[in-house]
Design an enzyme around this catalytic site. Structure first.
Site, PDB file in Angstrom:
ATOM      1  N   ASP A  24       0.873  -1.172   0.000  1.00  0.00           N
ATOM      2  CA  ASP A  24       0.000   0.000   0.000  1.00  0.00           C
ATOM      3  C   ASP A  24       0.910   1.221   0.000  1.00  0.00           C
ATOM      4  OD1 ASP A  24      -1.658   2.119   0.520  1.00  0.00           O
ATOM      5  OD2 ASP A  24      -2.386   1.388   2.457  1.00  0.00           O
ATOM      6  N   LYS A  40       2.861  11.325  -3.581  1.00  0.00           N
ATOM      7  CA  LYS A  40       1.819  10.648  -4.356  1.00  0.00           C
ATOM      8  C   LYS A  40       0.932  11.657  -5.097  1.00  0.00           C
ATOM      9  CE  LYS A  40      -1.595   6.962  -3.611  1.00  0.00           C
ATOM     10  NZ  LYS A  40      -2.146   6.095  -2.560  1.00  0.00           N
ATOM     11  N   GLU A  83      -7.230   0.564  -4.423  1.00  0.00           N
ATOM     12  CA  GLU A  83      -7.240   0.479  -2.961  1.00  0.00           C
ATOM     13  C   GLU A  83      -8.573  -0.003  -2.381  1.00  0.00           C
ATOM     14  OE1 GLU A  83      -5.691   4.365  -2.145  1.00  0.00           O
ATOM     15  OE2 GLU A  83      -3.722   3.774  -2.886  1.00  0.00           O
ATOM     16  N   ASP A 133     -13.384   5.047   1.091  1.00  0.00           N
ATOM     17  CA  ASP A 133     -11.949   5.083   1.380  1.00  0.00           C
ATOM     18  C   ASP A 133     -11.431   6.520   1.345  1.00  0.00           C
ATOM     19  OD1 ASP A 133      -9.199   4.866   1.465  1.00  0.00           O
ATOM     20  OD2 ASP A 133      -9.014   3.487  -0.222  1.00  0.00           O
TER      21      ASP A 133
END
Lengths: 225, 605
Positions: free
Chosen positions: B8, B69, B167, B189
């Site tokens: 992850d 990211k 994810e 999420d």
């Protein structure tokens, strides 16, 4: 199903998707259509549960996740087969896409997009277009009452169009039964073909009217917000 | 078949997991910590990653990279609004953001690769074997460029990325596996930098994604930012300090904001204290204050939820279970908004920080051929199309189409003898080209024939990673044509190769840095232990000896600040030598004590 030689071991493929000798996955035939892929006849009434069951089963046969450790050729075949299967499922799952696909298969016709409204709706649509023009012309600050009234009218019209769309879809469903009956009959082939073409044409007519109505309703929604 | 790990790669934290006898497990560091902060620091001696880099953030902010990211697969224009908040300098080359740190330039995949390498190292140490294959997770709403950038990062880190997995779907695998759920579930999420909503149908081991939606620029970082803005303004008013001009203070305030936010998920009130050059900034925050600052952001997640429901053809009440993923879902406000929308209490039994990594390990297990029961059928989050006349996008593959999927399009010429056609590939839901994401361009070669005669068929294939592949074939000759696709916001193959070579060089620097850090940790432990020993044994040794020990530990305190691990090691050895006698004396004393207490206890009996 006529089968060719295995791409890998050259033995005759006896299994359905996997070679009986070397158990390598085989590429789907280029002639295979979506109905045949799901082992279905070219029928329009499809059991959604059954379709899903077959889809899951075939996904377990083809999905790239199960070929991750295999060689490049098998990976490529699995990817191609899986992409085809997904398109087939998406098309057959949706009753409208399903009939459009059938018409393309049977009549080779491309979807014809009409530029004129259906005859029975001609005047109504004409008025609607004028109203939309006026509505767009009114600035959002001024003429608030006139604008609000017009908006309400347009929204009512949209409701009306949606009702029409539902009627058309119901009409389409009766045609599905007509088609399936013809497919299941073993009548004189040339006569049956004539009748089938008639059903295909009327379905196509309903479809293009429906597309017109849908676009109109969407335009109304965009205009009134 | 060597082991495949699940990773992850998060905006704020990253984790690595593996399959242990049929159950996914997150790999901890020796202290039992599973999360590695996704922060990279460049020191004079090379790289530091994770917790040491987080500590570096307030000391040397201009050389510490966090939230990388957010830059993956993006151009400078995409992040223009938040540029002012980042302490490092950014520019763009060939559509790709470059980060300038300490005179060197890095692309976001290179920085992500540094984090991946740290995770890889941790797994190798823990499992005592080489790791070369991985499944890496990305937000479901990541576009093609962002996915490709993640894959590039894996390659640069020396990992073969067998799958890029979404994810929320990864979370559903971990959740579904444990709960043996059947039915329709929604995965909400909300992470550090991104938001995803995915709706899945779970039936007989098949995990079918029905629809997904999200916002790749919305997460806990943005919550911190809202708090930070308030602090910065108040500090300017009360202390006349412009935080913007002090990157180190800015980072200290930012971390304070983050900590306060986290505390307020459990407590109703907390006090923030920040040390300033001219005093202390103190602020008491209640949960209500923070909620009022971020409520607008939380509500921004609701529209994507409704869009996903609509695309799945479902009403909110048809969802059987709602599962929360991502650290930001710990916030009570988020929970209540989600509960309101779906009309049921969301599940949060699994650790929302770890569930994505666990799911990645499950997917790795499937790819390794060890699990034939479970199959994930995911979708592409965005419509894919090409530019047509008048700057309009023509969609070829609709959003929420199950992948892998392909679409074919026929191209011809408009002018006699025309030898090429330019094709522009886009991703997005808007009508006009300019409002969508430019993915790539390529030139299709045409045989020189009269206009309209050539027929070249182009196949656009989205694979199970959600990454696009383009192939072309001349219909008349049936010959395949090689297509050179130029990404709009991606690294070229040559660039990636160059970065892989560079990464070997970084590796040497890494080793040095690691040795310094380890020596320093050891030195500090010895200093603390010796101090303690001295205070216990001061009566047992001479003043001269005591003074000598104090001198060497003070000296070590100075040397450990240096950047040469050999010098620090020498200092440690000296302390060990000088304290040899002290240790013996203490040992004797302890033994004696133990014996005496034993005698006493025997006597009591």
């Amino acid at each position: 199903m006529a089968r060719s030689m295995c791409w890998h071991c050259q033995s005759e493929v006896t299994g359905e998707y996997l070679c009986g000798q070397c158990v390598k996955v085989q590429p789907l035939s280029k002639e295979l259509d979506y109905f045949a892929c799901f082992k279905l006849g070219r029928l329009l009434n499809i059991d959604a549960q059954e379709l899903e069951r077959t889809y899951y089963e075939l996904s377990r046969t083809f999905h790239p996740d199960f070929y991750s450790t295999k060689d490049e050729s098998e990976k490529t075949i699995s990817l191609g087969n899986s992409a085809f299967l997904n398109s087939a499922y998406r098309t057959l799952k949706d009753p409208i896409q399903r009939v459009e696909y059938l018409i393309r298969l049977e009549a080779g016709a491309v979807k014809d997009i009409r530029s004129n409204p259906p005859a029975d709706l001609f005047e109504e649509i004409l008025e609607l277009q004028e109203d939309m023009e006026t509505f767009r012309g009114l600035s959002s600050e001024k003429d608030s009452t006139e604008r609000a009234e017009l908006r309400q009218k347009l929204q009512r019209e949209r409701g009306h169009l949606e009702e029409r769309q539902e009627e058309m879809e119901k009409a389409l469903l009766t045609k599905y039964h007509e088609w399936d009956q013809l497919q299941n009959q073993h009548a004189d082939p040339s006569k049956a073909r004539e009748q089938k073409d008639l059903v295909l044409r009327s379905m196509q007519e309903i479809l293009s009217n429906r597309t017109y109505i849908c676009n109109m309703a969407n335009e109304l929604l965009e205009t009134t917000g | 078949m060597s082991r495949i790990v699940g990773i992850d790669l998060g905006t704020t934290n990253s984790l690595i997991a593996y399959m242990d006898k049929g159950a996914p497990r997150v790999i901890p560091n020796p202290d039992g910590v599973t999360k590695i902060p996704s922060i990279v620091g460049m020191t004079d001696n090379g790289l530091i990653v994770g917790d040491p880099a987080k500590a570096h953030l307030t000391r040397d902010p201009s050389r510490t990279i966090y939230s990388v990211k957010r830059f993956m697969g993006r151009g400078l224009a995409d992040v223009s609004e938040e540029l002012k908040y980042f302490p490092y300098s950014l520019h763009e080359k060939n559509g790709v953001i470059r980060i300038e740190v300490g005179g060197k330039t890095y692309s976001p995949p290179q920085v992500s690769a540094m984090i991946l390498k740290e995770l890889k190292r941790r797994a190798e140490e823990f499992l005592k074997e080489d790791i070369s294959k991985a499944v890496i997770t990305v937000p479901a709403y990541f576009n093609d460029s962002q996915r490709q950038a993640t894959k590039d990062a894996g390659m640069i880190a020396g990992l073969e990325v067998l799958r890029i997995i979404n994810e929320p779907t990864a979370a559903s695998l971990a959740y579904g596996l444990q709960k043996k759920t059947q039915g329709i579930i929604a995965i909400y999420d909300l992470g550090g930098g991104t938001f995803d909503i995915s709706i899945l149908k779970l039936k007989d081991g098949i995990f079918e994604v029905l629809a997904t939606n999200g916002d790749t620029h919305l997460g806990g970082d943005d919550f911190d930012q809202r708090l930070l803005d308030v602090f910065v303004e108040e500090i300017a008013e009360q202390h006349a300090v412009k935080i913007q001009e002090h990157p180190d203070l800015m980072q200290a305030v930012r971390l304070a904001a983050e900590r306060a936010k986290v505390r307020l998920s459990d407590e109703r009130e907390t006090t923030v204290v920040v040390e300033l050059p001219n005093g202390k900034y103190e602020k008491t925050l209640t949960r209500e204050i923070v909620e009022s600052l971020v409520v607008e952001l939380v509500e921004r997640t609701l529209a994507p939820c409704q869009a996903a429901l609509k695309d799945a053809g479902l009403r909110a009440d048809q969802i059987d279970e709602v599962v929360l993923v991502g650290g930001s879902t710990r916030m009570p406000l988020v929970r209540s908004k989600v509960e309101n929308l779906f009309g049921k209490k969301p599940h949060s039994e699994l650790n929302p920080d770890e569930v994505v990594a666990l799911g990645a390990a499950v997917q790795a297990d499937i790819l390794g051929g060890h699990n034939k029961e479970i199959l994930l059928l995911d979708v592409t989050p965005l419509s894919l199309g090409i530019e047509t006349m008048g700057g309009v996008m023509s969609a070829l593959i609709r959003r929420n189409t199950t992948i892998p999927t392909s679409a074919k399009e026929m191209f011809t010429t408009y002018v006699d003898g025309q030898t090429s056609v330019d094709i522009h590939i886009l991703q997005g839901e808007r009508e006009l080209v300019k409002d969508n994401r430019s993915l790539a361009r390529f030139q299709l070669k045409m045989p020189p024939l009269p206009a309209g005669v050539p027929r070249v068929e182009v196949t656009f294939l989205i694979d199970a990673n959600g990454i696009l592949h383009v192939t072309a074939r001349d219909i008349r000759t049936s010959e395949a044509q090689s297509v050179q696709v130029k990404p709009s916001h991606g690294l070229t193959d040559d660039e990636v190769e160059g970065m892989i070579r560079d990464s070997f060089q970084f590796a040497e620097e890494d080793i040095n840095t690691r040795q310094v850090i380890e020596a320093r940790t050891e030195a500090n432990a010895i200093i603390v232990a010796t101090d303690k020993a001295l205070s216990r044994a001061s009566a047992l040794i001479s003043d001269k000896e005591k003074a000598e020990i104090q001198r060497v530990i003070q000296q070590l305190g100075e040397t450990q600040k240096g950047e040469d691990h050999r010098v620090i090691r020498a200092g440690i050895a000296e302390v060990e030598k000088e304290t040899h006698h002290l240790a013996e004396v203490l040992m004797d004393a302890t033994l004696k004590e133990a014996l005496e207490s034993k005698k006493v206890s025997e006597f009591v009996k």
